[in-house]
Design a protein around this motif. Sequence first.
Motif, PDB file in Angstrom:
ATOM      1  N   UNK A 138       0.816  -1.217   0.000  1.00 57.94           N
ATOM      2  CA  UNK A 138       0.000   0.000   0.000  1.00 57.94           C
ATOM      3  C   UNK A 138       0.845   1.261   0.000  1.00 57.94           C
ATOM      4  N   UNK A 139       2.069   1.151  -0.471  1.00 58.11           N
ATOM      5  CA  UNK A 139       2.956   2.327  -0.488  1.00 58.11           C
ATOM      6  C   UNK A 139       2.473   3.330  -1.538  1.00 58.11           C
ATOM      7  N   UNK A 140       2.473   4.606  -1.177  1.00 57.30           N
ATOM      8  CA  UNK A 140       2.143   5.696  -2.094  1.00 57.30           C
ATOM      9  C   UNK A 140       3.016   5.574  -3.355  1.00 57.30           C
ATOM     10  N   UNK A 141       2.383   5.536  -4.519  1.00 60.94           N
ATOM     11  CA  UNK A 141       3.139   5.288  -5.754  1.00 60.94           C
ATOM     12  C   UNK A 141       4.114   6.414  -6.069  1.00 60.94           C
ATOM     13  N   UNK A 142       3.703   7.640  -5.778  1.00 61.16           N
ATOM     14  CA  UNK A 142       4.613   8.752  -6.026  1.00 61.16           C
ATOM     15  C   UNK A 142       5.849   8.665  -5.136  1.00 61.16           C
ATOM     16  N   UNK A 143       5.634   8.252  -3.878  1.00 65.53           N
ATOM     17  CA  UNK A 143       6.790   8.079  -2.990  1.00 65.53           C
ATOM     18  C   UNK A 143       7.709   6.992  -3.532  1.00 65.53           C
ATOM     19  N   UNK A 144       7.107   5.932  -4.077  1.00 61.22           N
ATOM     20  CA  UNK A 144       7.895   4.877  -4.699  1.00 61.22           C
ATOM     21  C   UNK A 144       8.721   5.428  -5.862  1.00 61.22           C
ATOM     22  N   UNK A 145       8.087   6.288  -6.680  1.00 59.85           N
ATOM     23  CA  UNK A 145       8.802   6.928  -7.797  1.00 59.85           C
ATOM     24  C   UNK A 145       9.954   7.783  -7.289  1.00 59.85           C
ATOM     25  N   UNK A 146       9.685   8.493  -6.208  1.00 63.91           N
ATOM     26  CA  UNK A 146      10.705   9.374  -5.639  1.00 63.91           C
ATOM     27  C   UNK A 146      11.938   8.567  -5.229  1.00 63.91           C
TER      28      UNK A 146
END
Lengths: 279, 261
Positions: A162-170
């Motif tokens: 459930x990790x925020x996808x944008x945070x994953x991109x970051x």
Amino acid sequence: MNAVGPIAPKPGALAEGYARRDRVLRALLPVAALALGILVWDLVVRIKAIPPYVLPGPVLVAETLAGDWVILWHALLATLATTFEGLLLALAGGIGLAVLFNQSRLLEYSLYPYAVILQVTPVVAIAPLLLIYLPQQAAVLACAWIVAFFPVLANTTLGLNSVDRNLGDLFELYGASRWQRLIHLKLPAALPYMLGGLKIAGGLSLIGAVVAEIAAGSAGAGSGLAYRIAESGYRLNIPRMFAALILLSIAGIAIYFALSLLSYLMLRRWHESAIDAES
Amino acid sequence: MSAPGTPIVVLSAVGKAFASGIEALDRLDLEVRSGEFLSLLGPSGCGKSTALRLIAGLSEPSRGAIAWTGSDKRADGSGDIGFVFQEPTLMPWATVFSNAYLPLKLAGMSKDDAAPRVNESLAGVGLADFANAFPRQLSGGMKMRVSIARALATRPKLLLMDEPFAALDEITRFKLNNDLLTVWRSLGTTVVFVTHSVFESVYLSSRIVVMTSRPGRVFTELAIDAPYPRHESFRTSADYAGYCRLASQALTGAMAAGQAR
């Protein structure tokens, strides 16, 4: 009604008053219901003159609780020890497996179905088998672990995914390694889910320990609270059965509140679930 | 750093089709020049954000090439690129300081070594006093400031911003526009700014590239020659109104061109 402006209290103060009354009611009502229940129990036993080996009155149960305190206290400690060991193993196993599954799809697809099977097979049915293959203490612990580990596994898995996808991109943009991603992103994001799983697992671990002790008790050995319940049943010592049952309930409630407190303390600074509406 | 005006990164005939079959970009030619404030302006779904993600290396082009020139060549994870998303995208479990420290932490810099740079970044966006606050204690505009401070912590040569102020109220947006211009000028970084607001792009940019929608490509470009520093007075000037009219006409043309295909 003739509510003139200056006399009427402010809407905010009024709402606050209602909220306070609501809180007091919520605290008092369960206590009142309990007291009423005990009173009715006592009256029924007295009026119908029910013998204590069928249904002991509350006073007799309380006396038994005090009189058998040493036996019951040691039994309670034994059960609690099993529960906590089972819970710790469930926590380690559940989180460990969830992290492994998260790192390797292959492993997840191969093993997850069996984790589900372990969960849906009633532990009462597995306990006698485990008692044949394992030493008694290990079997009891295994039962506690089997029922408690799945909620931790399932919730942690959900949290890790459930990790925020944008945070994953970051993290990708800054070249984070797999390890950094796990430690600094996935595990913190999964923490609220893990703690939710732990809350469920606490109660289940107690249930697993009790089930295994009862199964072990019917084989004639044991030291836990559930064993005392089974033993008292054979001896028709119903008051002690009630006393042990009450202790078991209190233990379950205490575990739940302790884990809720732990969850609150770990999340209160940042997670929505632990933040007061007012702050 | 390369001389002002020389290209940092050049996109040639870049196309991007997603697995779903949607074609987001078609033959996009774009040059990002050192030191400029470039806005990509276009209607929703014109592939502006996709273009930004391609430049950041978060996604690979289906066709065409993205070339980095000279000393600005991007090495993976070097922190030469800063990215600001439409949402603040902060870690809720970490303090403002820890959030801004993240890129340096991932690069292996110790907290003590990074502290001066992180604090400077936070001070640059006016958050020096909030280092120990948690994101939930901040307003939307302040969260976006943290996001900008985080992107600036690595002193990136190129700052990519994907509609960063779209969710903010107008007063906060104006204030952040001014602060962003100040930071951009003091750091001498290059900015690529995606927006669908004509007014915002004119106020901020030295150059606007207007894109058509689905699949996106460059419709036209517009140089905004008004001098920096720009202040609130620029918003009410005749120059500004003139540029806004030009940009609006270009956008209308781009939308018509997009529908015609």
